[in-house]
Design a protein around this motif. Structure first.
Motif, PDB file in Angstrom:
ATOM      1  N   ALA A  86     -26.865 -22.467 -48.813  1.00 62.07           N
ATOM      2  CA  ALA A  86     -27.129 -22.773 -47.447  1.00 62.07           C
ATOM      3  C   ALA A  86     -28.557 -23.086 -47.354  1.00 62.07           C
ATOM      4  CB  ALA A  86     -27.194 -21.207 -46.700  1.00 62.07           C
ATOM      5  N   SER A  93     -25.793 -17.610 -45.378  1.00 63.43           N
ATOM      6  CA  SER A  93     -26.960 -17.201 -46.079  1.00 63.43           C
ATOM      7  C   SER A  93     -26.527 -15.683 -46.398  1.00 63.43           C
ATOM      8  CB  SER A  93     -28.219 -17.141 -45.000  1.00 63.43           C
ATOM      9  OG  SER A  93     -27.895 -16.345 -44.031  1.00 63.43           O
ATOM     10  N   SER A 137     -31.102 -22.161 -45.949  1.00 62.38           N
ATOM     11  CA  SER A 137     -31.930 -21.261 -45.850  1.00 62.38           C
ATOM     12  C   SER A 137     -32.511 -20.865 -47.505  1.00 62.38           C
ATOM     13  CB  SER A 137     -31.817 -20.226 -45.037  1.00 62.38           C
ATOM     14  OG  SER A 137     -30.644 -19.479 -45.603  1.00 62.38           O
ATOM     15  N   GLU A 138     -31.551 -21.162 -48.430  1.00 65.67           N
ATOM     16  CA  GLU A 138     -31.250 -20.709 -49.792  1.00 65.67           C
ATOM     17  C   GLU A 138     -31.859 -21.850 -50.713  1.00 65.67           C
ATOM     18  OE1 GLU A 138     -28.218 -18.249 -51.226  1.00 65.67           O
ATOM     19  OE2 GLU A 138     -27.732 -18.410 -49.109  1.00 65.67           O
TER      20      GLU A 138
END
Length: 328
Positions: free
Chosen positions: A323, A277, A325-326
């Protein structure tokens, strides 16, 4: 009496540079001329058909089977997206039949994708170290010029290909032959596989000033937790003012500016080559927060880390997926 031919195959992808094949063929040709027992036969195979209009390297199209080569090297100058199922099966069959496999430059990705490097040491070019290590954690990726681990041979690329072939000649027919071939090729010295592949620091920064070299090495070793300029000056035994003068004279910037650029370039490398991330990358490169990292990155590269990653991902087929989270 001529010794039986010993086939060394080179299976290459369309982007392979001619220099790699030329180095291999010339080394084996000279060995044949100098030593009656070195009856090497170089065989070149195209892993994929070339695009219409491409300059064609020598060799025959892979026909569905790989037979008759005692050693077989994979060659590519960029990581291949995937390996065709038929080719993957043929390579695995070759291993079971006793063929020794090798990889040169990005050819290492081919063997890693097929699990044929799991548990082995493999020399990986410094450009791909982070990407390769993240994708293939079961492979022991090294920054060596080349590695010879049991029945796997890998070289990081460039002139290291010749270093590996000289090691092959030495193993097969003695160091005297390897030395004679290197003399014919006007090679200054035969390098050991375990030597590191990175260019010497003084070549990279354009100076051999000892205090400057010491200071930059300290910076490179302390990316995640940056040192202050005063701490660096103390470590290299000069005053802060002297250190700033040295950096200004040789690199045309103050130490803090050079250090920041070093960390940002490392961050960009991780951004493009790994799925970490953005916040993880920023913290690992010494930035205290996401906004601090994003601001410094935008000021230097002209785009935020997210914008830069998204732009590269849209144009580069070798980039890793985002990632978790992205996403979204």
């Amino acid at each position: 009496m001529t010794a039986p031919a010993y086939c060394i195959g080179f299976l290459y992808w369309p982007d392979t540079r001619p220099m790699t094949l030329a180095l291999a063929e010339e080394a084996l040709r000279i060995a044949r001329r100098l030593h009656p027992e070195a009856n090497y036969e170089a065989r070149f195979l195209q892993a994929e058909p070339s695009m219409e209009g491409d300059w064609r390297l020598p060799g025959e199209a892979w026909s569905g089977r790989i037979e008759g080569c005692q050693r077989l090297f994979m060659l590519a100058d960029e990581p291949p997206l995937q390996v065709a199922t038929a080719l993957a099966n043929a390579l695995k069959h070759a291993v079971r039949s006793g063929t020794v496999l090798g990889a040169l430059s990005a050819g290492v990705y081919v063997l890693a994708q097929l699990g044929l490097l799991d548990g082995y040491r493999a020399a990986v070019h410094w450009r791909w170290q982070d990407d390769f290590s993240e994708r293939f954690p079961r492979v022991v990726a090294t920054s060596h010029l080349f590695d010879w681990d049991r029945d796997r041979l890998t070289a990081c690329g460039g002139i290291a290909v010749l270093d590996l072939l000289l090691a092959v000649l030495a193993r097969d027919h003695g160091a005297e032959l390897a030395g004679a071939v290197s003399e014919e090729l006007v090679v200054e010295r035969i390098r050991e596989g375990g030597e590191r592949q990175r260019i010497p620091l003084q070549n990279r920064i354009g100076s051999s000033h000892p205090k400057l070299t010491q200071a930059v090495l300290l910076m490179e070793a302390n990316i995640e937790e940056p040192l202050t300029t005063d701490e660096i000056a103390t470590h290299v035994c000069v005053s802060r003012r002297q250190l700033e003068r040295i950096f200004k004279q040789y690199l045309n910037r103050v130490p803090s500016q050079y250090y920041l650029e070093l960390r940002l370039n490392k961050a960009r490398q991780l951004l493009m080559q790994t799925s970490k991330s953005i916040i993880q990358i920023g913290l690992s490169c010494g930035f205290s927060s996401g906004p601090h990292f994003s601001s410094a990155y935008r000021n230097f590269f002209g785009a935020t880390p997210r914008e830069d990653r998204n732009q590269r991902r849209g144009t580069n087929p070798f980039d890793v997926p985002p990632a978790a989270s992205e996403r979204g």
